[in-house]
Structure formats: C-alpha cells, structure tokens
Scaffold this motif. Structure first.
Motif, short mmCIF file in Angstrom:
data_model
loop_
_atom_site.label_atom_id
_atom_site.label_comp_id
_atom_site.label_asym_id
_atom_site.label_seq_id
_atom_site.Cartn_x
_atom_site.Cartn_y
_atom_site.Cartn_z
N LYS A 261 0.83 -1.20 0.00
CA LYS A 261 0.00 0.00 0.00
C LYS A 261 0.87 1.25 0.00
N GLU A 262 1.93 1.22 0.78
CA GLU A 262 2.84 2.37 0.86
C GLU A 262 3.50 2.63 -0.50
N PHE A 263 3.95 1.55 -1.13
CA PHE A 263 4.60 1.63 -2.44
C PHE A 263 3.62 2.19 -3.49
N LEU A 264 2.40 1.65 -3.50
CA LEU A 264 1.37 2.09 -4.45
C LEU A 264 1.02 3.56 -4.24
N ASN A 265 0.80 3.95 -3.00
CA ASN A 265 0.42 5.34 -2.71
C ASN A 265 1.51 6.32 -3.11
N CYS A 266 2.76 5.92 -2.91
CA CYS A 266 3.89 6.78 -3.27
C CYS A 266 3.95 7.00 -4.79
N ILE A 267 3.80 5.92 -5.57
CA ILE A 267 3.84 6.06 -7.04
C ILE A 267 2.64 6.87 -7.52
N ASP A 268 1.50 6.64 -6.89
CA ASP A 268 0.27 7.37 -7.21
C ASP A 268 0.47 8.87 -7.01
N ARG A 269 1.11 9.24 -5.91
CA ARG A 269 1.39 10.67 -5.65
C ARG A 269 2.33 11.25 -6.70
N ALA A 270 3.32 10.45 -7.07
CA ALA A 270 4.31 10.92 -8.05
C ALA A 270 3.67 11.24 -9.40
N THR A 271 2.65 10.46 -9.77
CA THR A 271 2.03 10.66 -11.09
C THR A 271 1.16 11.91 -11.15
N LEU A 272 0.95 12.56 -10.02
CA LEU A 272 0.23 13.83 -10.03
C LEU A 272 0.94 14.87 -10.88
N LEU A 273 2.24 14.71 -11.00
CA LEU A 273 3.05 15.69 -11.74
C LEU A 273 3.24 15.30 -13.21
N VAL A 274 2.62 14.22 -13.62
CA VAL A 274 2.77 13.76 -15.01
C VAL A 274 1.49 14.02 -15.78
N LYS A 275 1.59 14.81 -16.84
CA LYS A 275 0.42 15.08 -17.68
C LYS A 275 0.08 13.84 -18.49
N GLU A 276 -1.19 13.69 -18.81
CA GLU A 276 -1.63 12.54 -19.58
C GLU A 276 -0.92 12.51 -20.93
N GLY A 277 -0.36 11.37 -21.27
CA GLY A 277 0.36 11.27 -22.54
C GLY A 277 1.86 11.41 -22.37
N ASP A 278 2.29 12.05 -21.28
CA ASP A 278 3.73 12.19 -21.01
C ASP A 278 4.29 10.83 -20.58
N LYS A 279 5.46 10.51 -21.10
CA LYS A 279 6.08 9.24 -20.71
C LYS A 279 7.26 9.53 -19.79
N LYS A 280 6.95 9.94 -18.59
CA LYS A 280 7.99 10.25 -17.61
C LYS A 280 8.20 9.05 -16.70
N PRO A 281 9.41 8.50 -16.65
CA PRO A 281 9.63 7.34 -15.80
C PRO A 281 9.72 7.72 -14.33
N ILE A 282 9.40 6.77 -13.47
CA ILE A 282 9.69 6.94 -12.05
C ILE A 282 11.02 6.24 -11.82
N ILE A 283 11.95 6.96 -11.20
CA ILE A 283 13.30 6.42 -11.01
C ILE A 283 13.43 5.94 -9.57
N ILE A 284 13.79 4.68 -9.43
CA ILE A 284 13.87 4.04 -8.12
C ILE A 284 15.33 3.74 -7.80
N THR A 285 15.79 4.24 -6.66
CA THR A 285 17.15 3.98 -6.20
C THR A 285 17.07 3.15 -4.93
#
Length: 369
Positions: A261-285
């Motif tokens: 749930k924590e992992f999903l919610n974090c990625i979900d928050r990150a996509t708030l900054l991605v406009k529809e159609g943009d292919k911006k990756p999420i970078i995981i370290t």
C-alpha cells in the motif's frame, strides 16, 4: 407472441446479452436481441459472430413465438419504463407493442428466423471454478493485454490447464501478468487463447459469488462459459502463444520486501506531476538505507523515501509508473517481494507460491543532478 415479465428480470436479461451486440456492423440483424418464447421459458440472445450471449429470464408466456428487436432501442425502452410488469406482444408483421402501466411503445421488429443463433458446442471437455475466482483472475490479468490488433495473440489471454492447475497469462510487449489457480479436480491438459473482449464482458456479468460455479467448456475453435442462467460462447484466437517460460527467470541481484500500500500510494502521488500522454519514468534507487523514488516532469519534481527490507546489490532503475500501479492495484498481499537483476532487465513481483507473477520491463532514463 405475447409474454409478461417484471421490469427487473427483463432489464437484467437485456443488459447481459447486449454486451454481445456489435457497436458497428453491416448486418442489421446483429444489432438485435432475439426474444425467444417458443418453448417453456423466455430466452434472450445476442451474437456478433465472435461473441454470443444467451440468458433465460422468468416470466409468463401467454402466446408462444419469437421476435428480433433493435438492442439499443429495446434496452432504452425497458430501462425507462416504470418498475412494474412489462407486456411484449407481436403480430405477424413483426409489429411489437411494449406496455407497462400507462406507457405504450410500438416498434417494428425483425423475423427471428433471420437471427444468427449461437453455434452448437459439444459440452464434453470442461473445467469448473467459482464465479469469484474467475472474476478475480480476469481483474488481476486483463490490464496487461494489448489494446490494438497489431499482434492478435496479445489481445487475448492464455488459459493453460495442467492437471489441477489453471494458468492465466496476458502480455502486451512491456509486461506480463500471470495467475496460477489450484482447481478442485484434475483435468486433461489444454491451452487456448481467449479474446480479452470476451473476458472483459464476462467479468461484468459474473456475480463474483464464491458459492456459485462457472463451467468452462473447450473445443478447438470455441470456449463456452455457463453460469447462473447464462451461456457465453466465444471464438478462440488461433495461433501458438508466446513461450512464457523462457521470459521468466528465478535469478536476481537485488530483492526487496516492501509494504504494498505504501509503495502504491507513493507512485500514485508521483504521477500527479505527469500530464496525460507524457512518458515520464519513475526512477527508483535502492540502497541499504532504503528506497528512494523520484520523478521529474515539466510540472515539477517529487521524491520520497520508503523503508524496505533489502538483500543483494544497490540498483537504480526506471519504470513506467502506470505499469507498476496496474500490477500493485490487483495484488491483495500486505507485503510484496520485488526481484531485480540490473537496470536493463525485467523486474518481477511474485509471491513465494507463484500464485501471481508480474513481470515489468524497465525504461531508459537520464539522471538529472
């Protein structure tokens, strides 16, 4: 023909079979629902030549007969009638009168003789599972079929039976979803490719009841689903499915255990900054200190850290966030295991018993300092 049935029963029946009415066709008869009251029950049927659905509804037959009615008009009329008994009456010229309380509609139907009936399938080779299980399996795999016809095989799902195991597989070239289901009995081995459209429509009709079963019958060209008072017949996709075994690997250099749930919610928050159609990756370290997720877009940037249990090497890897979200949403486990080899190799999310496996290809990215 003359029959009487409740609005609830009629509406439910028409809604079920309407899922097999094509949105575009040059054959007007295929745009119809067949109302068949020639025997002792009322049967509704729709068929687009690839997918056919038939369901029986409760009602009283006053005069036997049948009629084909335009599905769209018929559904809208029934939907907007009062919640009471509906009478449907036809004459020899196919004029159809639909009455309910003080409302009365007259529409012109078509001869039922011209209707394309469901193909007659010999029901021998079959398996059985609960409606709940089938509905869940579809939900947990259907999102990773391809949505275009460039490769027909990718628009369907592999159903593979080996003894008492049903494996369901979908893929679109960027990810693979696999579910393994333990069946109650042992069955003859079989592999078929079921169209995604069929599975989508079935999942909408299934009640999802754990106490109600679905019987699934196979032939070389068709698959039949029988449940409640409904029969769904679909053509299979012909061809040899991809060799999934060679795409899967048990090797890994990095393994993490993380709260889903924590992992999903974090990625979900990150996509708030991605406009529809943009292919911006999420970078995981991933390091011994934990896991950091970053995303940069024209709107802004976001980074967040999550606690994990890690074994193996540090890694920096990029993903399409949607692919991660799709997989995480359908996993019910509280904690998940994620396996990675290197930034170019697929990542695997799987449980210890491999009842589910999700393979996701990484994407290339440039690091911004």
């Amino acid at each position: 023909m003359k029959l009487v049935c409740s609005k609830t029963n009629l509406l439910n029946g028409v809604q079920i079979v309407s899922k097999a009415v094509p949105s575009k066709t040059t054959m007007s008869i295929l745009e119809c629902v067949l109302v068949d009251a020639r025997r002792n029950d009322i049967t509704l049927t729709a068929n687009d030549m690839e997918l056919g659905i038939e369901t029986k509804i409760e009602g009283t037959i006053l005069e036997k007969g049948m009629i084909a009615l335009d599905a769209k008009i018929f559904l809208e009329i029934v939907r907007k009638l009062p919640d009471n008994d509906i009478t449907i009456e036809t004459d020899e010229s196919f004029k159809t009168t639909i009455t309910c309380e003080k409302a009365k509609f007259n529409i012109i139907g078509k001869s039922g003789e011209d209707f394309s009936y469901l193909p007659s399938i010999e029901r021998i080779d079959s398996i059985m599972l609960s409606q709940f299980t089938l509905k869940e399996v579809i939900r947990q795999t259907i999102f990773s079929i391809a949505d275009n016809d460039n490769n027909k095989l990718m628009t369907g799902e592999l159903f593979e039976i080996k003894e008492d195991n049903l494996k369901v597989v979908s893929l679109d070239g960027h990810r693979i979803s696999i579910r393994n289901i333990k069946l109650k009995n042992f069955y003859q081995g079989r592999k078929v490719i079921v169209p995604g459209k069929t599975l989508n429509e079935i999942s909408k009709i299934l009640s999802g009841d754990t106490d109600k079963d679905v019987s699934i019958f196979f032939t070389n060209k068709h698959i039949v689903f029988e449940f409640d008072r409904t029969v769904v017949v679909s053509r299979l996709i012909e061809g040899e499915y991809f060799n999934i075994a060679q795409m899967l690997s048990s090797d890994y250099e990095t393994k993490i255990k993380i709260n889903k749930k924590e992992f999903l919610n974090c990625i979900d928050r990150a996509t708030l900054l991605v406009k529809e159609g943009d292919k911006k990756p999420i970078i995981i370290t991933i390091t011994d200190e934990g896991m950091e997720l970053k995303i940069n877009s024209t709107v802004g940037s976001m980074n967040e850290e999550i606690d994990i249990k890690k074994s193996g090497k540090d890694i920096m890897i990029g993903f399409n966030p949607k692919f991660l979200i799709d997989a995480l949403k359908v996993i019910d486990d509280e904690e998940i295991d994620v396996y990675m080899v290197n930034p170019k190799a697929p990542c695997f999310i799987r449980d210890s018993g491999e009842t589910y496996i999700y393979l996701i290809l990484p994407v290339n990215f440039t690091t911004v300092v």
